[in-house]
Design an enzyme around this catalytic site. Structure first.
Site, short mmCIF file in Angstrom:
data_model
loop_
_atom_site.label_atom_id
_atom_site.label_comp_id
_atom_site.label_asym_id
_atom_site.label_seq_id
_atom_site.Cartn_x
_atom_site.Cartn_y
_atom_site.Cartn_z
N GLU A 88 74.28 66.62 56.95
CA GLU A 88 75.79 66.11 56.97
C GLU A 88 75.71 65.16 55.82
O GLU A 88 74.59 64.66 55.43
CB GLU A 88 76.12 65.42 58.23
CG GLU A 88 75.35 64.26 58.68
CD GLU A 88 75.83 63.88 60.04
OE1 GLU A 88 76.36 64.51 60.79
OE2 GLU A 88 75.46 62.59 60.60
N LYS A 113 72.72 68.58 68.84
CA LYS A 113 73.80 68.00 68.00
C LYS A 113 74.72 68.75 67.05
O LYS A 113 75.93 68.48 66.77
CB LYS A 113 72.92 66.81 67.12
CG LYS A 113 72.39 65.71 68.25
CD LYS A 113 71.56 64.46 67.17
CE LYS A 113 71.33 63.67 68.05
NZ LYS A 113 70.21 63.88 69.25
N ARG A 162 73.75 59.98 79.20
CA ARG A 162 73.02 59.25 80.10
C ARG A 162 73.47 57.72 79.87
O ARG A 162 74.36 57.33 79.13
CB ARG A 162 71.37 59.17 79.72
CG ARG A 162 71.26 58.69 78.32
CD ARG A 162 69.92 58.45 77.79
NE ARG A 162 69.56 58.49 76.58
CZ ARG A 162 69.93 57.37 75.51
NH1 ARG A 162 70.42 56.42 76.14
NH2 ARG A 162 69.71 57.39 74.46
#
Length: 457
Positions: free
Chosen positions: A200, A116, A292
């Protein structure tokens, strides 16, 4: 087209893939663990083969056993479903080495998006809005402390390799930072054998909006609109709907364009989902991309009429997308409720048991994807999701009423599910008005549980 596809999964998603294969005149092979010997996907597939014991590590996560199963049964392709090995690039490369087509993105795209913090850097470079935070992984606590101070509290600590809410911690004040950082690292190390973290800014009570994309190997990429997945419990989705009632056409076009840009930046092909948070001022920020098929793909299928599993198979075979962005139209409104074998009154604790009587909802506009049947015994080895109820209607209010009716029809004697909780949640005035965000269940949990207790009494 492929002659035979191995379905490297279990439960309702395995059944969904097998059904798509049947309709495409493709043979299917089901793999199963000893615990799943009597499972429905085993009975529906053209062929089936046992790959190990009940523990996922010995069966559905056993790469060599699955690839051997594909080879001995003569499969030319493999569909991973979701969960298990569906986002494992090493598995993709093993399939390729064995001459088996993996129905999904390339290993390189999976690597780029699976981490990520790497994906975050990629999106920043491509001009896709991201939440303020670290540009990459945070190597140590001192660096974390410095970044957190710069962007301001609250902050969100996240695992680069995380998923399903694991390895994630919200930090509201500086004195809690170190403790929660160490907790998150320990959890992600245990779950993913990787403790790389990033941080974040925590967008307080946003909506969680995701865009479904389809991309072929010839550079054609389209989006299929959004799903509002803001009804969550512990960062795990419970109810999803499409379209989002607070996104107008201009915002949909802007977010859809960002989703397409994200896919192109990663060189992505096949089906995927770009996830955003949307704040109260309708500012959107990229958070991650799932490489996916999603659990909630049926919601998009309902409003677009596009079969995502069949398109996954066609794209993997090398067919170009014959769909253009202008061909995609969102018609009506769809809602999905996940039905889990868990007890809301006991902190959503998972439970097991044998289905002594089952009634599956039906009627116009109701679809149920499930692994359940009369006499089925749930297993402690796997995820607690037992079914997904998907409804479609002309308006959102009609869809809500249809879902309430479907939940009333659902009977699963022998196991406790969250069906009643979902039913009551769908009556909450704020949900009906669309006034909800990711904090909705946490805020109203006690209220809904009190209603449930009152109904029982």
């Amino acid at each position: 087209m492929f002659n035979r596809i191995l379905v490297a999964n279990r439960g309702e998603i395995a059944i969904r893939i097998i059904r798509a294969c049947m309709e495409m005149n493709i043979e299917s092979v089901a793999v199963y663990s000893t615990a799943d010997k009597e499972s429905l996907h085993v009975k529906l597939a053209t062929k089936s083969i046992c790959i190990g014991s009940g523990r996922a590590a010995d069966s559905y996560l056993n790469m060599d056993a699955i690839i051997t199963a594909a080879q001995v049964t003569g499969c030319d392709a493999l569909h991973p479903g979701f969960g298990f090995l569906s986002e494992n690039s090493e598995f993709v490369r093993k399939c390729e080495a064995a001459g088996i087509t993996f129905i999904g993105p390339s290993a390189d795209a999976m690597d780029a998006l699976g981490n990520k913090s790497t994906a975050r850097r990629m999106m920043m470079k491509a001009g896709v809005p991201v939440v303020p935070g670290s540009e990459g992984p945070v190597e140590d606590y001192k660096k974390l402390e410095k970044i957190a101070k710069k962007i301001g509290y609250p902050v969100l600590i996240k695992a680069s390799a995380g998923g399903g809410g694991r390895g994630m911690r919200r930090v509201y004040k500086p004195e809690d930072l170190q403790k929660l950082y160490e907790e998150a690292k320990a959890e992600t190390r245990a779950c993913f054998n990787d403790d790389e973290m990033y941080v974040e800014k925590l967008v307080l009570n946003p909506r969680h909006i995701e865009f479904q994309i389809l991309a072929d190997e010839y550079g054609n990429v389209i989006h299929l609109g959004e799903r509002d997945c803001s009804i969550q419990r512990k960062n795990q989705k419970l109810i999803e709907e499409s379209p989002c009632m607070f996104i107008d056409e201009d915002l949909r076009k802007a977010m859809g364009k960002a989703a397409v840009t994200a896919a192109k930046a990663a060189g992505y092909n096949n089906a995927g989902t770009v996830e955003f948070v949307l704040d109260e001022k309708n500012h959107y920020y990229f958070i991650e991309m799932n490489t996916r098929i999603q659990v909630e793909h049926g919601v998009t299928e309902a409003v677009t009429g596009i079969d995502l599993i069949k398109w996954q198979i066609r794209i993997a075979f090398g067919e170009p997308l014959n769909l253009k962005q202008k061909d995609v139209r969102l018609k009506g409104h769809a809602i999905e409720c996940r039905i889990n074998a868990e007890d809301p009154a006991k902190g959503f604790m998972a439970n097991t048991g044998k289905i002594t009587f089952l009634n599956i909802p039906g009627g116009p506009g109701v679809r149920v994807d499930t692994l359940l049947y009369n006499g089925y015994e749930t297993s402690p080895f796997y995820d607690s999701m037992m079914a997904k109820i998907i409804v479609h209607a002309q308006t959102r209010l009609e869809a809500i009423r249809r879902m309430r009716r479907a939940l009333l029809e659902l009977v699963t004697e022998g196991i406790i599910t969250n069906g009643d909780f979902d039913y009551l949640l769908l009556h909450h005035p704020d949900f009906v008005k669309g006034n909800y965000n990711v904090g909705f269940i946490e805020e109203h949990m006690d209220e809904i549980l009190a209603w449930d207790k009152a109904v029982d009494e």
